[in-house]
Enzyme design. Structure first.
Site, PDB file in Angstrom:
ATOM      1  N   HIS A  40       0.826  -1.207   0.000  1.00 30.87           N
ATOM      2  CA  HIS A  40       0.000   0.000   0.000  1.00 30.87           C
ATOM      3  C   HIS A  40       0.865   1.263   0.000  1.00 30.87           C
ATOM      4  O   HIS A  40       1.609   1.503   0.952  1.00 30.87           O
ATOM      5  CB  HIS A  40      -0.876  -0.036   1.261  1.00 30.87           C
ATOM      6  CG  HIS A  40      -1.786   1.117   1.412  1.00 30.87           C
ATOM      7  ND1 HIS A  40      -1.746   1.943   2.522  1.00 30.87           N
ATOM      8  CD2 HIS A  40      -2.790   1.590   0.627  1.00 30.87           C
ATOM      9  CE1 HIS A  40      -2.690   2.857   2.414  1.00 30.87           C
ATOM     10  NE2 HIS A  40      -3.334   2.667   1.273  1.00 30.87           N
ATOM     11  N   GLU A  67       0.664  -0.549  -4.749  1.00 30.62           N
ATOM     12  CA  GLU A  67      -0.476   0.356  -4.919  1.00 30.62           C
ATOM     13  C   GLU A  67       0.044   1.785  -4.861  1.00 30.62           C
ATOM     14  O   GLU A  67       1.024   2.069  -4.147  1.00 30.62           O
ATOM     15  CB  GLU A  67      -1.478   0.114  -3.776  1.00 30.62           C
ATOM     16  CG  GLU A  67      -2.809   0.848  -3.920  1.00 30.62           C
ATOM     17  CD  GLU A  67      -2.930   2.134  -3.145  1.00 30.62           C
ATOM     18  OE1 GLU A  67      -4.000   2.741  -3.181  1.00 30.62           O
ATOM     19  OE2 GLU A  67      -1.923   2.580  -2.506  1.00 30.62           O
ATOM     20  N   HIS A  82      -0.596  10.711  -2.193  1.00 30.10           N
ATOM     21  CA  HIS A  82      -1.882  10.354  -1.600  1.00 30.10           C
ATOM     22  C   HIS A  82      -2.752  11.563  -1.273  1.00 30.10           C
ATOM     23  O   HIS A  82      -3.888  11.681  -1.741  1.00 30.10           O
ATOM     24  CB  HIS A  82      -1.691   9.521  -0.329  1.00 30.10           C
ATOM     25  CG  HIS A  82      -2.991   9.190   0.331  1.00 30.10           C
ATOM     26  ND1 HIS A  82      -3.574  10.001   1.290  1.00 30.10           N
ATOM     27  CD2 HIS A  82      -3.860   8.170   0.141  1.00 30.10           C
ATOM     28  CE1 HIS A  82      -4.727   9.486   1.661  1.00 30.10           C
ATOM     29  NE2 HIS A  82      -4.932   8.378   0.984  1.00 30.10           N
ATOM     30  N   GLU A 150      -4.393   3.877  -8.170  1.00 31.56           N
ATOM     31  CA  GLU A 150      -5.598   4.572  -7.717  1.00 31.56           C
ATOM     32  C   GLU A 150      -5.660   5.974  -8.292  1.00 31.56           C
ATOM     33  O   GLU A 150      -4.718   6.765  -8.145  1.00 31.56           O
ATOM     34  CB  GLU A 150      -5.654   4.648  -6.180  1.00 31.56           C
ATOM     35  CG  GLU A 150      -6.926   5.381  -5.734  1.00 31.56           C
ATOM     36  CD  GLU A 150      -7.089   5.545  -4.239  1.00 31.56           C
ATOM     37  OE1 GLU A 150      -6.398   4.841  -3.471  1.00 31.56           O
ATOM     38  OE2 GLU A 150      -7.901   6.401  -3.848  1.00 31.56           O
TER      39      GLU A 150
HETATM   40  O1  G3P Z   1      -5.878   0.752  -2.053  1.00 32.14           O
HETATM   41  C1  G3P Z   1      -6.687   1.008  -0.962  1.00 32.14           C
HETATM   42  C2  G3P Z   1      -6.386   2.284  -0.254  1.00 32.14           C
HETATM   43  O2  G3P Z   1      -5.303   2.927  -0.864  1.00 32.14           O
HETATM   44  C3  G3P Z   1      -7.507   3.208  -0.146  1.00 32.14           C
HETATM   45  O3  G3P Z   1      -7.301   4.232   0.781  1.00 32.14           O
HETATM   46  O4  G3P Z   1      -6.762   6.472   1.496  1.00 32.14           O
HETATM   47  O5  G3P Z   1      -4.964   4.790   1.371  1.00 32.14           O
HETATM   48  O6  G3P Z   1      -5.907   5.756  -0.695  1.00 32.14           O
HETATM   49  P1  G3P Z   1      -6.188   5.341   0.722  1.00 32.14           P
HETATM   50 CA    CA Z   2      -4.617   4.595  -2.302  1.00 29.13          CA
END
Ligand code: G3P
Ligand code: CA
Length: 298
Positions: A40, A67, A82, A150
């Site tokens: 992550h 990710e 992020h 994302e």
């Molecule tokens: O991939 C799942 C996660 O990244 C979603 O939450 O806030 O870390 O982008 P966030």
């Molecule tokens: Ca994310």
């Protein structure tokens, strides 16, 4: 529409149920499928999130799925970060003290390139930069990694879906091999996921959130995954999601986040999730392996 009948599960079954570790172990025997481990924001417990250092840290642990979060600068360049503001993970307040609230969309790439995105995390990461998506993709490719990309707050960046796909194409990621095996695009914004699906129906997509079971048929038209917080689901919800066919005619998958300890990893693996998104990919990978969850046949 790609919908399979839901067998024994009805209604929105979101909520927590007690689930002991022995029960999780028993579940491993019943459902031996081992979930994919996804780093992550990279291996973000060990290196500054969404940097090249964080995906290299994941690579050194043998983790191939990473990710990230993609956004756009004032002058239209795609970067990996992020938050929609720069101040938590860089020294922007020091370099540009009069530019509060330090929104990414208020800064050019030239300005963002000057920021230190590593020192906040630890002295040894001093000088780490905010990566452009281009630079980031170069590193993912170099490491032979796979990407859960994302689109973060895409409503702030009109057209970012097409722009991201264009960038991925320039980086050689729109050929069959990459699209089929190495790329998933996800977002909390359902319209954005739908847009990606419309632009490139071959790309695997994920919706971030925990829709009610009754709404899953709607999502199944344009997404392959439902990716919820692990705190918002239980085994019944995972089963309910699996009972629908996603946009590519296979059961909807569940990649859950953010699981950073072995006990929770074993619990959600026991529920049958397909992927676990974690800041500590080494811990999760080892936990599900040691619990006996087996890698599915290719
Ligand atoms: O991939 C799942 C996660 O990244 C979603 O939450 O806030 O870390 O982008 P966030
Ligand atoms: Ca994310």
């Amino acid at each position: 529409m790609h919908i399979r009948p839901v067998a024994a599960v009805t209604g929105a079954l979101v909520g927590l149920t007690a689930f002991s570790l022995p029960a999780a172990a028993a579940q491993a025997a019943d459902h031996p499928h081992r979930p994919v481990t996804v780093a992550h924001r990279g291996a973000s417990a060990y290196a500054p999130e969404n940097t090249i250092a964080s995906i290299n840290a994941a690579h050194r642990m043998g983790i191939d799925w990473v990710e990230n979060d993609v956004q756009r600068t004032k002058d239209g360049k795609l970067i990996v970060m992020h938050d929609t503001t720069l101040n938590r993970t860089t020294n922007v307040e020091e370099l540009y003290p009069n530019r509060s609230p330090w929104k990414i969309s208020d800064f050019t790439l030239g300005e963002i390139r000057k920021l230190d995105a590593g020192s906040w995390f630890g002295e040894k990461f001093k000088g780490e930069r905010v990566p452009t998506l281009e630079r980031y993709m170069d590193a993912v490719s170099h490491n032979h990694q796979k990407l859960l990309l994302e689109l973060k707050s895409p409503e702030l960046y009109p057209g970012i879906e097409a722009q991201t796909i264009k960038e991925l194409r320039r980086e050689g990621w729109m050929d069959r091999q990459h699209v089929k095996r190495r790329l998933i695009i996800q977002s909390f914004n359902g319209d954005s996921v739908k847009k990606v699906h419309e632009l490139r129906p071959d790309i695997k997509t994920g919706f971030l959130g925990t829709p009610a079971v009754a709404d899953l048929p709607k999502y199944a038209q344009f997404t392959d995954q439902i990716n919820p917080s692990h705190t918002s689901i239980n085994m019944a919800y995972v089963s309910a999601v699996h009972a629908f066919e996603g946009a590519h005619g296979r059961p909807l998958e569940v990649y859950t986040w953010t699981v950073n300890d072995a006990a929770t990893a074993k619990k959600v693996a026991g529920w049958g999730v397909d992927g676990i998104i974690t800041n500590k990919p080494d811990v999760v990978r080892d936990a599900v392996k040691d619990a006996g969850f087996q890698v599915p046949a290719a």
